[in-house]
Design an enzyme around this catalytic site. Structure first.
Site, PDB file in Angstrom:
ATOM      1  N   ASP A 191      44.008  -5.523 -24.662  1.00  9.93           N
ATOM      2  CA  ASP A 191      44.933  -5.908 -23.516  1.00  9.93           C
ATOM      3  C   ASP A 191      45.068  -7.567 -23.558  1.00  9.93           C
ATOM      4  OD1 ASP A 191      44.798  -3.671 -22.583  1.00  9.93           O
ATOM      5  OD2 ASP A 191      42.920  -3.990 -21.025  1.00  9.93           O
ATOM      6  N   ASP A 222      29.562   1.490 -18.418  1.00  7.57           N
ATOM      7  CA  ASP A 222      28.612   2.038 -19.146  1.00  7.57           C
ATOM      8  C   ASP A 222      27.679   2.901 -18.409  1.00  7.57           C
ATOM      9  OD1 ASP A 222      27.851  -0.387 -18.704  1.00  7.57           O
ATOM     10  OD2 ASP A 222      27.718  -0.823 -20.701  1.00  7.57           O
TER      11      ASP A 222
END
Length: 508
Positions: free
Chosen positions: A131, A283
């Site tokens: 990105d 996560d």
């Protein structure tokens, strides 16, 4: 000579010369047209790329191509030859995802490192989810991908023109592009990690043996712990992995995936609803959701993955703000989900609550340290008798026994207490849902250039720490005025520590 000059400057007059001149002009015109057509095609391709929002480079053959025959013997070390029988000669398909954003120091290194991981080449794909917005970083990524492609590695480069969903969004976008290609497992690495060449051999086998395993987390080790700042981080993280993760995994309690250096089962990710970006700790969020679905996970302490610690105080605080505000976001999001889960027992639910509520215990300790001076000075003055002295001696002995009996024990404890106020602010931001807690800022790393001062991001003095320096300095003055020498020592150490941290980016 006159003829030569005339022929050079005057257009040819003979018929033959005229025809030859016209042919030459046509050839030049055709060449110019080809160049213009190529330029137009390039512009059109760039427009299409912007509309498609992606750049994909893939060495894998088309859908109609005949795949390579399965590998019948384990490539590389014979130590893992027994896996051939376990996999019946056909290894699971593994996707390696490398989410990154402007990782100038490591963006090319992690791609090269992952290409050294041993696994049958037709059963693995390294997917670079880049990105990055800086052109220099994009060029480094492109060069690394092209180099690995030329060496015959299966590498795919995926780009978006925005950071929607941050890291979670990048991984979702990457998995969507290969969802129909039969990948069973996905390994994830941040850019500064150095996975060992046999990483998949040591991890995927556990996933194959137990169909109920959602993920495997490996142990972090550190390539830079030569400063006071990185040493203190190493102490805390070594405890987290060697004690906390290890014990929770062994006992079957909930523990979180650490965002990198692990392998996930794609089926478990999908069963829990996939990666979500409504918190900055995607996560931990996914780890909780798969646990509430009844999936198991294990931690492998013997599998080591070196990585780089934040070497500047500003980078460390950026990391810690995300790590402390994120769990509070999960408390807001999933507090009720834990209670109403039907796939885990009552004690497991209590353990989940403790996992998150322990952060509040740390916050309470920080508040007590802040209020200790005014309480002792004005509300409940201590009488220096046997009970007080016994308490102080016992507390200090307990600290040094817990942290080993060295001067560094106190340094680490002081570092933890001083940074505790910043962490408490991060928790407050997360629990209240403030805007700052919803932004995902990359932790700056420097790789081999760690000692180059021009790369270090110096920061203006921190306002919070300066304010606390002034507070403890004021309490120091009062404790001297009231001749409370024990409190004088405490306030003196605390005020000095906050002053150091206020300007810590310059020397820590």
């Amino acid at each position: 000579m006159l003829a030569a000059v005339t022929e050079y400057f005057v257009p040819p007059l003979s018929t033959a010369a005229t025809l030859q001149h016209k042919k030459q002009q046509k050839r030049l015109t055709a060449k110019e047209q080809q160049q213009q057509a190529a330029a137009k095609a390039q512009v059109a391709a760039s427009k299409d790329a912007k509309q498609d929002l992606s750049i994909v480079v893939d060495t894998r053959a088309g859908q109609n191509a005949v795949p390579d025959p399965p590998v019948k013997s384990m490539p590389g070390s014979s130590d893992y030859s027994y896996l051939t029988d376990l996999y019946n000669g056909e290894f699971p398909k593994v996707l390696i995802q490398l989410p990154m954003y402007n990782e100038d120091a490591h963006c090319d290194l992690i791609i090269q490192r992952c290409c050294k991981i041993k696994w049958p080449s037709h059963r693995i794909l390294i997917q670079v989810c880049d990105d990055s917005t800086r052109e220099s970083v994009r060029q480094k990524v492109d060069a690394a991908v092209i180099s690995c492609l030329e060496q015959g590695h299966n590498v795919q480069l995926v780009r978006r023109d925005n950071r929607s969903g941050y890291k979670a969004g990048a991984m979702v976008d990457g998995m969507a592009r290969v969802e129909d290609q039969g990948f069973e497992f996905v390994a994830i690495f941040d850019a500064d990690f150095e996975p060992p060449h046999d990483f998949l051999y040591q991890t995927v086998i556990h996933m194959v043996r137990d169909d109920n395993l959602a993920f495997v987390q490996t142990c972090w080790t550190f390539t830079n712990s030569d400063s006071l700042l990185t040493w203190a981080q190493k102490v805390g993280l070594d405890f987290h992995f060697a004690v906390e993760q290890r014990a929770r995994s062994f006992l079957g309690h909930f523990f979180n995936f650490n965002g990198t250096a692990g392998v996930w089962r794609v089926k478990a990710i999908n069963d829990a609803g996939g990666w979500e970006s409504d918190t900055v700790v995607e996560d931990m969020d996914l780890s909780l959701r798969v646990y509430l679905k009844g999936w198991r996970s294990i931690y492998l302490h013997d599998v080591k993955c070196p990585n780089e610690l934040p070497s500047t105080l500003s980078a460390y605080k950026t990391q810690q703000f995300r790590w402390l505000s994120g769990p509070m976001q999960i408390v807001r999001k999933s507090f009720a989900n834990i209670w109403f889960s039907k796939d885990i027992g009552f004690l497991s639910k209590l353990n989940c609550y403790w996992f998150f509520c322990r952060y509040f215990v740390f916050a309470i300790v920080t508040i007590v340290a802040l209020l200790a001076s005014p309480i002792v000075l004005w509300l409940d003055p201590w009488i220096w008798g046997f009970p007080t002295i016994y308490f102080l001696v016992s507390a200090n002995v307990a600290v040094v026994v817990y942290l080993y009996f060295t001067i560094f024990s106190y340094i680490f404890l002081l570092f933890s207490v001083v940074l505790g106020y910043f962490k408490m602010w991060a928790m407050t931001s997360g629990i209240l849902g403030l805007k700052k807690s919803k932004s995902w800022k990359v932790t700056l790393k420097f790789a081999a250039n760690d000692n180059n001062s021009w790369l270090r991001s110096y920061h203006k003095p921190y306002t919070l720490e300066l304010a606390l320096f002034a507070y403890y300095g004021l309490m120091l003055g009062f404790s001297i005025w009231y001749e409370n020498w024990g409190l004088t020592a405490y306030n003196g150490v605390m005020s000095f520590a906050f002053l150091v941290v206020s300007f810590g980016d310059y020397f820590l």
